[in-house]
Design an enzyme around this catalytic site. Structure first.
Site, PDB file in Angstrom:
ATOM      1  N   ASP A  22      -2.212   2.508   9.381  1.00  0.00           N
ATOM      2  CA  ASP A  22      -2.248   1.971   8.173  1.00  0.00           C
ATOM      3  C   ASP A  22      -3.015   2.946   7.112  1.00  0.00           C
ATOM      4  O   ASP A  22      -3.822   3.541   7.529  1.00  0.00           O
ATOM      5  CB  ASP A  22      -2.754   0.478   8.057  1.00  0.00           C
TER       6      ASP A  22
ATOM      7  N   ASP B 226      -3.852   1.726   3.122  1.00  0.00           N
ATOM      8  CA  ASP B 226      -4.618   1.071   2.124  1.00  0.00           C
ATOM      9  C   ASP B 226      -5.508   0.332   2.801  1.00  0.00           C
ATOM     10  O   ASP B 226      -5.085  -0.810   3.656  1.00  0.00           O
ATOM     11  CB  ASP B 226      -3.557   0.454   1.126  1.00  0.00           C
TER      12      ASP B 226
HETATM   13  C1  XBP Z   1      -0.560  -1.758   1.054  1.00  0.00           C
HETATM   14  C2  XBP Z   1      -0.075  -2.203  -0.007  1.00  0.00           C
HETATM   15  C3  XBP Z   1       0.604  -1.291  -1.211  1.00  0.00           C
HETATM   16  C4  XBP Z   1      -0.235  -0.964  -2.117  1.00  0.00           C
HETATM   17  C5  XBP Z   1       0.487  -0.442  -3.215  1.00  0.00           C
HETATM   18  O1  XBP Z   1      -0.386  -2.595   2.125  1.00  0.00           O
HETATM   19  O2  XBP Z   1       0.222  -3.446  -0.136  1.00  0.00           O
HETATM   20  O3  XBP Z   1       1.473  -2.260  -1.880  1.00  0.00           O
HETATM   21  O4  XBP Z   1      -1.116  -1.939  -2.623  1.00  0.00           O
HETATM   22  O5  XBP Z   1       1.262   0.514  -2.939  1.00  0.00           O
HETATM   23  P1  XBP Z   1      -0.764  -2.218   3.685  1.00  0.00           P
HETATM   24  P2  XBP Z   1       2.685   0.664  -3.862  1.00  0.00           P
HETATM   25  O6  XBP Z   1      -2.175  -1.379   3.785  1.00  0.00           O
HETATM   26  O7  XBP Z   1      -0.540  -3.191   4.478  1.00  0.00           O
HETATM   27  O8  XBP Z   1       0.333  -0.967   4.083  1.00  0.00           O
HETATM   28  O9  XBP Z   1       2.315   0.376  -5.392  1.00  0.00           O
HETATM   29  O10 XBP Z   1       2.722   2.252  -3.750  1.00  0.00           O
HETATM   30  O11 XBP Z   1       3.791  -0.217  -3.293  1.00  0.00           O
HETATM   31 MG    MG Z   2      -3.788  -2.177   4.682  1.00  0.00          MG
END
Ligand code: XBP
Ligand code: MG
Length: 265
Positions: free
Chosen positions: A10, A12
């Site tokens: 993953d 973020d």
């Molecule tokens: C990551 C997210 C993403 C980011 C924003 O979740 O939820 O939406 O916050 O990205 P995870 P975008 O770590 O579970 O993948 O604005 O580019 O969608």
């Molecule tokens: Mg995440």
């Protein structure tokens, strides 16, 4: 027992703490540019994170918080335009170099890359954001370390659906039992399980510390000890290390298959 063949990451919250000082700030800048009197505080953003995907998160905010929307504005168009502006702000923020990788991430990625362990990304964020994070932290060319980058709208259903993991495994021609996933949130756990993957390491962060990680193999507060202290095991299998390297990753993978301690070097 299946051999560990790939590490799936993953982005973020797992590779870097991008949400509070990256995505959130970029959303607020996009709102301001558009003349909207919307502001997502650190706390409000924690609540909004229950929805993955920036466009989906804005729609959820509009539906649940009912913020002022200028008369006659098409909400679908507004969300698309705000998201495009937000992505520009976010990649600019990353370019300023203020968001580092989390402790141990670079070390593990380098070891995997150098030893030929297959690695890939499975995220809900936009592809440009992944390239910008990797380029600004590991340097230009590091994106090529990853065999597959599964990101954003490439699948119809974002996490907690397992689609992005399934998409990545299909591209790599891997079975779920050959993979170890790295996540930071409840939505991540659900996505990994939905894709049939049992082996997963969770590294918690400020936004996810209190999530329910039931079903994760190992839950720790970081991949490696750093200036702030040693790794804390929060639940699950103890990887018995101060730094998750490939050997520890293999132990966690084996533990997930119910074979802890039986793995030969
Ligand atoms: C990551 C997210 C993403 C980011 C924003 O979740 O939820 O939406 O916050 O990205 P995870 P975008 O770590 O579970 O993948 O604005 O580019 O969608
Ligand atoms: Mg995440």
């Amino acid at each position: 027992m299946s051999e560990l063949k790939a590490l799936l990451f993953d982005v973020d919250g797992t590779l870097a703490n991008t949400e509070r000082d990256g995505h959130r700030v970029a959303f607020n800048r996009a709102f301001k540019d558009a003349g909207l009197h919307w502001h997502w505080s650190v706390e409000e953003y924690g609540w909004l994170l229950q929805v993955t995907g920036g466009k989906e998160r804005m729609r959820f905010f509009i539906e649940r918080r009912n913020p002022p929307v200028p008369a006659g504005v098409d909400v679908d168009r507004l969300i698309i335009d705000l998201h495009a502006a937000k992505t520009i702000h976010y990649t600019q923020l990353l370019g300023e170099g203020l968001i580092p990788l989390r402790p141990g991430v670079e070390q593990l990625l380098r070891e995997a890359h150098e030893s030929g362990m297959r690695i890939a990304i499975a995220t809900t964020t936009t592809p440009e954001n992944v390239t910008a994070l990797l380029g600004n932290t590991l340097g230009a060319g590091s994106v090529d370390w990853f065999e597959v980058i599964g990101a954003g709208d490439v699948v119809p259903h974002k996490k907690p659906a397992g689609d992005i993991y399934t998409w990545v495994m299909e591209k790599m021609q891997l079975a779920p039992e050959e993979c170890l996933a790295f996540e930071d949130s409840r939505n991540g756990v659900l996505a990994v399980h939905d894709a049939g993957i049992n082996a997963m390491i969770i590294t918690t962060n400020d936004y996810t510390r209190d999530h329910d990680f039931n079903g994760a193999t190992t839950v720790i507060d970081k991949l490696c000890s750093d200036g702030q202290g040693a790794i804390t095991l929060l639940s699950g299998y103890d990887p018995q290390t101060n730094c998750i390297d490939l050997a520890a990753a293999r132990r966690v993978h084996a533990a997930a298959q119910g074979l802890a301690g039986k793995l030969t070097a």
